[in-house]
Design an enzyme around this catalytic site. Structure first.
Site, PDB file in Angstrom:
ATOM      1  N   SER A   1       0.378  -0.699   0.096  1.00 59.68           N
ATOM      2  CA  SER A   1      -0.005   0.246   0.157  1.00 59.68           C
ATOM      3  C   SER A   1       0.943   1.567   0.362  1.00 59.68           C
ATOM      4  O   SER A   1       1.723   1.454   0.680  1.00 59.68           O
ATOM      5  CB  SER A   1      -1.368   0.300   1.010  1.00 59.68           C
ATOM      6  OG  SER A   1      -1.283   0.806   1.345  1.00 59.68           O
TER       7      SER A   1
ATOM      8  N   ASP B   1     -17.008   5.529   1.000  1.00 65.17           N
ATOM      9  CA  ASP B   1     -15.613   5.229   0.661  1.00 65.17           C
ATOM     10  C   ASP B   1     -15.428   3.589   0.098  1.00 65.17           C
ATOM     11  O   ASP B   1     -14.473   4.033  -0.961  1.00 65.17           O
ATOM     12  CB  ASP B   1     -14.639   4.631   1.971  1.00 65.17           C
ATOM     13  CG  ASP B   1     -14.892   6.288   2.952  1.00 65.17           C
ATOM     14  OD1 ASP B   1     -15.198   6.759   2.534  1.00 65.17           O
ATOM     15  OD2 ASP B   1     -13.376   5.447   3.602  1.00 65.17           O
TER      16      ASP B   1
HETATM   17  N1  LIG Z   1      -3.208  -2.592   3.911  1.00 63.34           N
HETATM   18  C1  LIG Z   1      -3.160  -2.892   4.773  1.00 63.34           C
HETATM   19  N2  LIG Z   1      -3.539  -4.332   5.793  1.00 63.34           N
HETATM   20  C2  LIG Z   1      -4.257  -4.997   6.089  1.00 63.34           C
HETATM   21  N3  LIG Z   1      -5.083  -4.166   7.010  1.00 63.34           N
HETATM   22  C3  LIG Z   1      -5.682  -2.992   6.202  1.00 63.34           C
HETATM   23  C4  LIG Z   1      -4.517  -2.026   5.310  1.00 63.34           C
HETATM   24  N4  LIG Z   1      -5.289  -0.590   5.499  1.00 63.34           N
HETATM   25  C5  LIG Z   1      -6.026  -0.836   5.667  1.00 63.34           C
HETATM   26  N5  LIG Z   1      -5.985  -1.531   6.515  1.00 63.34           N
HETATM   27  C6  LIG Z   1      -7.183  -1.265   8.209  1.00 63.34           C
HETATM   28  O1  LIG Z   1      -7.897  -0.789   7.640  1.00 63.34           O
HETATM   29  C7  LIG Z   1      -7.461  -0.123   8.858  1.00 63.34           C
HETATM   30  C8  LIG Z   1      -7.554   1.630   8.618  1.00 63.34           C
HETATM   31  O2  LIG Z   1      -8.948   1.771   8.856  1.00 63.34           O
HETATM   32  P1  LIG Z   1      -9.964   2.953   9.083  1.00 63.34           P
HETATM   33  O3  LIG Z   1      -9.335   3.219  11.240  1.00 63.34           O
HETATM   34  O4  LIG Z   1     -11.363   3.102   8.567  1.00 63.34           O
HETATM   35  O5  LIG Z   1      -9.050   4.384   8.811  1.00 63.34           O
HETATM   36  P2  LIG Z   1      -8.811   4.830   6.987  1.00 63.34           P
HETATM   37  O6  LIG Z   1      -9.524   4.046   6.265  1.00 63.34           O
HETATM   38  O7  LIG Z   1      -8.602   5.861   6.283  1.00 63.34           O
HETATM   39  O8  LIG Z   1      -7.104   4.350   6.964  1.00 63.34           O
HETATM   40  C9  LIG Z   1      -6.276  -0.055   9.535  1.00 63.34           C
HETATM   41  O9  LIG Z   1      -5.958  -0.294  11.028  1.00 63.34           O
HETATM   42  C10 LIG Z   1      -6.046  -1.975   9.208  1.00 63.34           C
HETATM   43  O10 LIG Z   1      -6.942  -2.486  10.054  1.00 63.34           O
HETATM   44  C1  LIG Z   2     -16.384   9.259   9.034  1.00 63.76           C
HETATM   45  C2  LIG Z   2     -16.858   8.806   7.211  1.00 63.76           C
HETATM   46  O1  LIG Z   2     -18.272   8.853   6.586  1.00 63.76           O
HETATM   47  C3  LIG Z   2     -16.524   8.492   6.307  1.00 63.76           C
HETATM   48  C4  LIG Z   2     -14.405   7.426   7.022  1.00 63.76           C
HETATM   49  O2  LIG Z   2     -13.728   7.542   6.245  1.00 63.76           O
HETATM   50  P1  LIG Z   2     -11.967   7.093   6.875  1.00 63.76           P
HETATM   51  O3  LIG Z   2     -12.038   5.926   7.207  1.00 63.76           O
HETATM   52  O4  LIG Z   2     -11.190   7.906   7.699  1.00 63.76           O
HETATM   53  O5  LIG Z   2     -10.947   7.538   5.353  1.00 63.76           O
HETATM   54  C5  LIG Z   2     -17.457   7.457   7.736  1.00 63.76           C
HETATM   55  C6  LIG Z   2     -18.529   6.318   6.622  1.00 63.76           C
HETATM   56  O6  LIG Z   2     -18.653   7.336   5.815  1.00 63.76           O
HETATM   57  O7  LIG Z   2     -18.416   5.627   6.790  1.00 63.76           O
HETATM   58 MG   LIG Z   3     -11.962   3.826   6.747  1.00 62.03          MG
END
Ligand SMILES: Nc1ncnc2c1ncn2[C@@H]1O[C@H](COP(=O)(O)OP(=O)(O)O)[C@@H](O)[C@H]1O
Ligand SMILES: C[C@@](O)(CCOP(=O)(O)O)CC(=O)O
Ligand SMILES: [Mg+2]
Length: 386
Positions: A135, A203
Site C-alpha cells: 500500500s 469510501d
Molecule cells: N494494507 C492494509 N493491510 C491490512 N489492514 C489494513 C490495510 N489498510 C487498511 N487496513 C485496515 O484498516 C484500518 C484503518 O482504517 P480506518 O480506521 O477506517 O482509517 P482509513 O480508512 O482512513 O485509513 C487499519 O487499522 C487496518 O485494520
Molecule cells: C466518517 C466517514 O464518513 C468516512 C470515514 O473515512 P476514513 O475511514 O476515515 O477514511 C464514515 C463513513 O462514511 O463510512
Molecule cells: Mg476507513
C-alpha cells in the site's frame, strides 16, 4: 496464475460522518493505492493460507485444516452472494487472528486481517493460497485505506472466482464491467463493516468506481468537475480509529437528536451546493474566482459542523490556523480526530505561496502532499503483466 488488483484511496470533499446518517456527501478518488496479489498453491503443497503485509514486514499464515475447524461453513463458499459476517464467525475469526500474536503497537491491523479472512473464506472457501498486500496509503489517516484494502481484496478474490468471467489473455491493467464492479463493491462493503462498524459505503464506492462522486443513502452519481480542484492534503500524523469516531457521532446524535438532525441537514445542503458549484461551467455570471470563493466558504462551514459533531482535534485546528494565515480554507477529511486535512488551492494561487504554506506546515511536523483526484477506480491485471 497470479491476479493482482489495485484500488485507490479517497478524499471526502464534503459530508463525512453526516453521510452515515443519510446526508449527501462528495468524494473523489486519489492516486494512492492498495494492491493485492493472489496466487493459489498446489493442493499438495504446504496446505497453508498465507497473508503477507509487504510494506509492514508481516507474514501471517494459517493451516487450511485449522480454518475448516473454526469456520465449518467455509466449506461452501458463495462468491456471487455478498454476506455479512455473523457475530459467531467474528468470534471464530478473532481466535484465528489472535493466534498470530500481532504486536500490541500494530493491533489496529487485526480488523483488516479479520476482514481478509471473512472475504477470502466466503469467496474461495478453504483453498491454500498466498495473498500479498502492498500500500502507498497511510493507514488510519482519513484517506480510506480500509476501503481501498477491502476493494482491492474483493477484486482480486472475485477475479479468480467463478462469479466473474474474465479474458485471462488481457495485458496490463484493465477494469471490470459494470455488474462485476457492483459485486466487488458489495463484498468490499461487507469488509468495511467489519473494520468500521457502521460505514456509509461512500469510501468503498468511490474506491471501486473512481471519479468524483455524489453519494447519498447508498446511491452514487458520477460527477464531472468543470473547474480545477487542486487540494493540499496535510497529514497531522495523529493516529485515530474510524470505528470509534463514527460511534461517537452516533452517541452524540442519540443524546441530542433534534440539534444533530439540523447539523446533518445543514451538511446535506452544503454538499449539494458544493457539487452544483463544481459542476456548473464558469460564466460571466460566476467566474472561476467567485466559484472558488463560494467553495471556500462551504469548506469552512463544513469544518464548523464537523467540530460541532465532536470530531475535530487540536492537530487539525493547528493546520487550520496555519492555512488561514495564507487566507486558505481547510477542513478535516475522513473521520477526523487527527488524520488528514484538506486545503483548497485556488487555481491562481502563486506557487511561492503554496511552497510557503507547505514549508510552514512541515516545519510543525505535518506531512503534505498534493494528490491527483478523480482518477480510475479498481483495476486488475494477470501474472504481473502491469
Ligand atoms: N494494507 C492494509 N493491510 C491490512 N489492514 C489494513 C490495510 N489498510 C487498511 N487496513 C485496515 O484498516 C484500518 C484503518 O482504517 P480506518 O480506521 O477506517 O482509517 P482509513 O480508512 O482512513 O485509513 C487499519 O487499522 C487496518 O485494520
Ligand atoms: C466518517 C466517514 O464518513 C468516512 C470515514 O473515512 P476514513 O475511514 O476515515 O477514511 C464514515 C463513513 O462514511 O463510512
Ligand atoms: Mg476507513
Amino acid at each position: 496464475m497470479e491476479v493482482t488488483a489495485r484500488a485507490p484511496g479517497k478524499i471526502i470533499l464534503s459530508g463525512e460522518h453526516a453521510v452515515v446518517h443519510g446526508s449527501t456527501a462528495v468524494a473523489a478518488s486519489i492516486n494512492l493505492y492498495t494492491q493485492v496479489s493472489l496466487r493459489f498453491s498446489n493442493e499438495s503443497n504446504d496446505g497453508l493460507l498465507k497473508f503477507h503485509l509487504k510494506n509492514m514486514g508481516f507474514e501471517f499464515s494459517w493451516p487450511i485444516e485449522r480454518i475448516k475447524e473454526v469456520l465449518p461453513e467455509s466449506g461452501s463458499p458463495r462468491s456471487s452472494t455478498p454476506r455479512s459476517c455473523p457475530p459467531e464467525s467474528i468470534i471464530a475469526i478473532t481466535n484465528l487472528v489472535e493466534e498470530q500474536n500481532i504486536p500490541e503497537a500494530k493491533i489496529g491491523l487485526a480488523a483488516g486481517i479479520t476482514a481478509f479472512i471473512w472475504l477470502y473464506t466466503s469467496i474461495h472457501g478453504c483453498k491454500p493460497a498466498t495473498v500479498v498486500v502492498t500500500s502507498t496509503l497511510p493507514l488510519g489517516s482519513g484517506l480510506g485505506s480500509s476501503a481501498s484494502f477491502c476493494v482491492s481484496m474483493s477484486a482480486s478474490l472475485l477475479a479468480s472466482s467463478d462469479a466473474v468471467n474474465l479474458d485471462l489473455g488481457h495485458q496490463g491493467w484493465f477494469s471490470f464491467g459494470e455488474s462485476e464492479l457492483e459485486l466487488v463493491n458489495k463484498w468490499a462493503f461487507e469488509g468495511e463493516k467489519i473494520i468500521h462498524g457502521k460505514p456509509s459505503g461512500i469510501d468503498n464506492t468511490v474506491s471501486t468506481f473512481g471519479n468524483i462522486i455524489l453519494f447519498k443513502s447508498g446511491k452514487l452519481t458520477l460527477m464531472k468537475s468543470s473547474m480545477p480542484l487542486k487540494m493540499l492534503i496535510t497529514n497531522t500524523k495523529v493516529g485515530r480509529n474510524t470505528k470509534a469516531l463514527v460511534a461517537g457521532v452516533s452517541e452524540r446524535a442519540l443524546r441530542h437528536p433534534d440539534a444533530m438532525a439540523h447539523v446533518f441537514t445543514a451538511v446535506d445542503s452544503i454538499s449539494k451546493e458544493f457539487s452544483s458549484i463544481i459542476q456548473s461551467p464558469a460564466s460571466d455570471d460566476l467566474s472561476l474566482v467567485e466559484k472558488e470563493g463560494k467553495l471556500e466558504e462551504l469548506i469552512e462551514m463544513n469544518q464548523g459542523l464537523l467540530q460541532c459533531m465532536g470530531v475535530s482535534h487540536a492537530s487539525i485546528e493547528s493546520v487550520l490556523r496555519t492555512t488561514l494565515k495564507y487566507r486558505l480554507a481547510s477542513k478535516l477529511t475522513g473521520a477526523g480526530g487527527g488524520g488528514c486535512v484538506l486545503t483548497l488551492l485556488p487555481a491562481l494561487l502563486a506557487k511561492t505561496v503554496v511552497d510557503k504554506v507547505i514549508a510552514e506546515l512541515e516545519s510543525s511536523g505535518f506531512q503534505c502532499l498534493i494528490a491527483e483526484i478523480g482518477g480510475k477506480g479498481v483495476e486488475i491485471c494477470f501474472d504481473g503483466s502491469s
